[in-house]
Design a protein around this motif. Structure first.
Motif, mmCIF file in Angstrom:
data_model
loop_
_atom_site.group_PDB
_atom_site.id
_atom_site.type_symbol
_atom_site.label_atom_id
_atom_site.label_comp_id
_atom_site.label_asym_id
_atom_site.label_seq_id
_atom_site.Cartn_x
_atom_site.Cartn_y
_atom_site.Cartn_z
ATOM 1 N N GLU A 85 -7.343 1.587 -9.640
ATOM 2 C CA GLU A 85 -6.505 2.685 -9.164
ATOM 3 C C GLU A 85 -5.038 2.294 -9.199
ATOM 4 O O GLU A 85 -4.187 3.030 -9.701
ATOM 5 N N ARG A 86 -4.703 1.107 -8.681
ATOM 6 C CA ARG A 86 -3.305 0.655 -8.687
ATOM 7 C C ARG A 86 -2.828 0.348 -10.098
ATOM 8 O O ARG A 86 -1.667 0.560 -10.445
ATOM 9 N N GLY A 139 1.018 -0.073 -11.355
ATOM 10 C CA GLY A 139 1.266 -1.305 -10.600
ATOM 11 C C GLY A 139 1.323 -2.536 -11.479
ATOM 12 O O GLY A 139 2.139 -3.440 -11.257
ATOM 13 N N ALA A 140 0.463 -2.592 -12.521
ATOM 14 C CA ALA A 140 0.465 -3.756 -13.404
ATOM 15 C C ALA A 140 1.764 -3.825 -14.203
ATOM 16 O O ALA A 140 2.355 -4.899 -14.366
ATOM 17 N N ALA A 141 2.204 -2.691 -14.706
ATOM 18 C CA ALA A 141 3.445 -2.683 -15.489
ATOM 19 C C ALA A 141 4.632 -3.105 -14.635
ATOM 20 O O ALA A 141 5.520 -3.839 -15.094
ATOM 21 N N ALA A 197 0.814 -1.222 0.000
ATOM 22 C CA ALA A 197 0.000 0.000 0.000
ATOM 23 C C ALA A 197 0.844 1.267 0.000
ATOM 24 O O ALA A 197 0.410 2.305 -0.498
ATOM 25 N N ASP A 198 2.062 1.222 0.567
ATOM 26 C CA ASP A 198 2.916 2.420 0.537
ATOM 27 C C ASP A 198 4.141 2.134 -0.325
ATOM 28 O O ASP A 198 4.510 0.988 -0.571
ATOM 29 N N GLU A 199 4.772 3.174 -0.769
ATOM 30 C CA GLU A 199 5.861 3.047 -1.744
ATOM 31 C C GLU A 199 7.051 2.276 -1.191
ATOM 32 O O GLU A 199 7.674 1.481 -1.902
ATOM 33 N N ALA A 200 7.370 2.510 0.094
ATOM 34 C CA ALA A 200 8.521 1.827 0.670
ATOM 35 C C ALA A 200 8.294 0.314 0.718
ATOM 36 O O ALA A 200 9.180 -0.480 0.370
ATOM 37 N N ARG A 201 7.082 -0.078 1.138
ATOM 38 C CA ARG A 201 6.772 -1.502 1.204
ATOM 39 C C ARG A 201 6.730 -2.096 -0.205
ATOM 40 O O ARG A 201 7.202 -3.216 -0.434
ATOM 41 N N GLU A 202 6.176 -1.386 -1.161
ATOM 42 C CA GLU A 202 6.111 -1.885 -2.528
ATOM 43 C C GLU A 202 7.520 -2.115 -3.085
ATOM 44 O O GLU A 202 7.792 -3.114 -3.754
#
Length: 788
Positions: A249-250, A255-257, A221-226
């Motif tokens: 939204e993601r 997010g898919a790419a 959900a957050d950029e650091a975790r992603e």
């Protein structure tokens, strides 16, 4: 049984739909987390594993036999009905048994959807809550809120053991936490996710498995975790690929790419059923991904959007239509969400623009397992592994579907079964009604068309407390044309049937016989005579004289097949008339009544079968190894006539085997998919195509019954049914195999080689020895001690 326990432990049950409405008891990831936690606490568990479920009482007794104090069902949308059925049966058999339900989908169910037998629906932290319910005095422990799932260790460490079936899914997060403020989300740390992926990939026993990333979006959900999760995926992309779900939204935020770049092989977009005009164009997004990653599979799950409008739904329908037209989405790649909060058996209806699209483009291909079940019901051929544990198919007429018979049918049915309504006429009011029935999606994971007769049969079964697995109809359209309707499924094309008497098929050869399946009935002596003429022609020539012989299925053909083909004594199918009388085979005398218990019917079938075979002398008959010994005969044939036919037509069993083989080779082998049955040559002890047959006394074949020698387009092909190997042979090798088929000696085989090819005697003898050794290694021969 995994983690077998006996006593005060917990039995876990997950019912996986191998095909819609057909289940097996298997392992599941949430169940593994429960087992791992219980193992940490020193409390025993057992996972119920059963590939072929029997009847509800037999299955319930299996669960009770483990001796545990409690059973916990992992409930999914597809398994809800069956979990409810088994929970009620368990409660009725043992009132002291504690029954729990759990699962991420089930956690959202309203209380009204819970059966009375279930003590509690565990809505959060199932591992800890289930343990506290069984061990209330055990010390409780709190998990680290940051990465709560990491506290459950040992989920994958034993997974590489051969005792555990591979699971192609790993958890990044779930929504089973107890903290409502956090949305119930529980996370794994990226480090733990990396370790689990590596262990799951190793346990899969595949080179590079596709692993489903459960809870991926919640875990990133957050950029650091992603970024941290992306590092974990990058580190093991060589050992696995991924599938994941993303919201719109993601998806549009890239997010898919990013997942595709990290090696994803399947991506699912959760798409609202209504879109504003400002939303990005769906086809553009999918096309961009497909161009960059041509092998990427794309799927859609439609979700009901708050504030849905017809114009927004029309926009979604238009974009989906374009995606289908361009091949960006396959027909079966569009599904719909089934929210538990709406009720366990709620139907997801579509806005009218999407419903119109669904009617045109969302229908699925017929489910192979259900179609195979239909063919087994019509022909009587059942695989050995499905026999026992209740009837798999029950044929009834509309006059036989009454409250008193419905209850009894439920008692005789296996959990994976089907009722076939065989004599239905299509209702006139339905045919003439200009209003199309609604299209919907439900817990079976299929697009469906509202079907009044199916709903009526289902509601009547529900009212009588009967679990109705499948209810299929054979609808007569006229002129020998029928249609098979599988439940209420929306099919891309109707399943068309052509059903004729055998005599009619022979007389009308060359007429239009186009249909998905052609069925030939043998209902009279004239039908039987015509059938036996085709068998005799095959025995003499090794050819099929007519295309319909291979293109069709002979109903109740188990009667004419090889030893072991008749499974009637185990009652895999029943035929019930309007009075409740039950026959073991189509058109035969009743063996009992639906009021009889399953055990009574089985006993009667076995007694009648043994008695008939004793009277005929089957045990000492010279053709006992090739005869199905059918004990349940139609009215036009006596036992003496049946035995006379089987003894006279010695290749009858081989004819039926080759017919089935040709169908299978066409369907399952690429090399022989275009096999032309009318030009096919089949080598038989009564007819050879390479080895010269003499007119001497008949000798026993030295070739196994599992071996078939076919010649297609001038090329001899050997098929070994046990190993399922297909081998091309040279003509000399085909000659030698035919010689062994007719019982020739090695000297005779060598002489045939010399006569056909002018070979030297020493070379011919050596070639014969080498060929026999080769055929023996392939399991083709039954060689007694014999003189050369």
């Amino acid at each position: 049984m995994q983690g077998f326990s006996f006593g005060s432990g917990l039995t876990l049950v997950h019912l996986e739909a191998s095909s819609p409405r057909l289940f097996a008891a298997t392992d599941q990831l949430d169940c593994r987390y429960v087992r791992a936690y219980f193992r940490q606490q020193g409390t025993p568990t057992a996972q119920y594993i059963q590939a072929s479920l029997a009847g509800r009482y037999e299955t319930a007794e299996d669960l009770l036999s483990l001796g545990n104090d409690a059973v916990a069902f992992h409930v999914t949308p597809a398994s809800y009905r069956l979990c409810r059925e088994l929970s009620g049966t368990l409660g009725a058999l043992d009132g002291s048994l504690r029954i729990f339900w759990f699962g991420e989908w089930a956690a959202e169910l309203p209380d009204s959807s819970l059966p009375d037998a279930v003590e509690r629906l565990v809505r959060s932290e199932p591992e800890r809550v289930l343990h506290r319910l069984l061990e209330p005095d055990a010390p409780s422990e709190e998990a680290d809120e940051a990465d709560a799932l990491d506290a459950i260790a040992g989920v994958w460490e034993d997974a590489a053991s051969m005792r555990q079936a591979p699971l192609l899914a790993v958890k990044a997060a779930d929504r089973l936490g107890g903290d409502a403020a956090q949305g119930g989300i529980r996370l794994h740390s990226p480090e733990r996710l990396l370790r689990d992926i590596r262990l799951a990939a190793a346990a899969s026993r595949q080179m590079r498995p596709e692993l489903q990333l459960l809870g991926y979006e919640a875990a990133t959900a957050d950029e650091a975790r992603e970024a941290a999760v992306a590092e974990a995926l990058e580190a093991c992309r060589a050992s696995a690929t991924w599938s994941a779900e993303l919201t719109l939204e993601r998806w549009r935020r890239g997010g898919a790419a990013r997942l595709a770049e990290l090696g994803a092989s399947t991506l699912t977009l959760r798409l609202p059923d209504s879109l504003a005009e400002a939303e990005p164009f769906l086809a553009d997004m999918l096309r961009e991904l497909r161009i960059a990653y041509p092998d990427l599979r794309l799927r859609i799950v439609l979700e009901t959007a708050p504030g849905s409008t017809e114009s927004g739904a029309r926009r979604v329908a238009g974009q989906l239509r374009q995606c289908l037209d361009e091949g960006l989405l396959a027909r079966d790649a569009i599904a719909a969400a089934v929210p538990a909060a709406a009720g366990a058996q709620a139907r997801t209806l579509l806005p009218s623009p999407l419903e119109e699209l669904a009617r045109e483009r969302f229908g699925s291909s017929p489910e192979t397992a259900l179609v195979n079940g239909f063919l087994a019901f019509m022909t009587g051929h059942y695989p050995a592994h499905v026999l026992g544990g209740g009837a798999k198919h029950i044929g009834v007429g509309e006059d036989g579907w009454r409250p008193e018979t419905i209850r009894r049918i439920g008692e005789h049915s296996a959990l994976n079964s089907a009722v076939f309504f065989e004599q239905n006429q299509a209702y006139g009011e339905e045919n003439s009604n200009s209003v199309e029935p609604p299209i919907f999606y439900d817990q079976d994971g299929k697009w469906k068309r509202l079907d009044r007769r199916f709903d009526q049969a289902s509601s009547e079964a529900e009212r009588e407390g009967t679990y109705l697995s499948n209810a299929n109809r054979l609808e007569r359209l006229g002129g020998g044309r029928w249609q098979l309707q599988l439940n209420d499924f929306l099919l891309a094309e109707p399943i068309s049937l052509l059903r004729q008497r055998y005599e009619e098929a022979a007389a009308e050869e060359g007429a239009d016989a186009s249909a998905d399946f052609r069925l030939l009935d043998i209902r009279s002596e004239r039908d039987l005579d015509r059938f036996l003429e085709d068998v005799d022609a095959f025995s003499r020539t090794g050819r099929f004289a007519h295309g319909y012989e291979v293109q069709s299925y002979v109903t109740d053909s188990c009667r004419w097949s090889a030893a072991g083909a008749c499974s009637a004594r185990k009652l895999p199918r029943l035929f019930a008339d309007g009075e409740g009388d039950v026959a073991a085979c189509r058109g035969c005398a009743p063996i009992g009544h639906l009021d009889d218990t399953p055990d009574q019917l089985l006993m009667q079938a076995a007694v009648l079968s043994d008695q008939e075979q004793l009277l005929r002398g089957c045990a000492s008959c010279e053709i006992r190894s090739t005869c199905s010994q059918c004990a349940f005969l139609p009215s036009y044939m006596t036992a003496a006539q049946y035995c006379s036919i089987r003894r006279k037509h010695v290749m009858l069993h081989r004819y039926m085997q080759v017919v089935q083989l040709v169908k299978g080779l066409r369907r399952h082998t690429q090399a022989l998919s275009a096999l032309d049955a009318e030009t096919l040559l089949v080598s038989l002890p009564t007819c050879t195509h390479y080895y010269p047959l003499s007119g001497g006394a008949e000798r026993p074949s030295l070739v196994s019954e599992a071996v078939f020698l076919l010649t297609t387009d001038g090329t001899p092909v050997l098929y070994q049914a046990v190993s399922q190997k297909v081998l091309k042979l040279s003509e000399p090798m085909a000659l030698l195999l035919e010689g062994l088929m007719v019982g020739a000696t090695e000297a005779e085989l060598a002489g045939a080689l010399q006569a056909a090819y002018g070979t030297e005697p020493s070379y011919a003898a050596a070639a014969v020895s080498q060929a026999i050794e080769l055929f023996s290694r392939q399991g083709c021969l039954n060689l007694p001690a014999r003189a050369s």
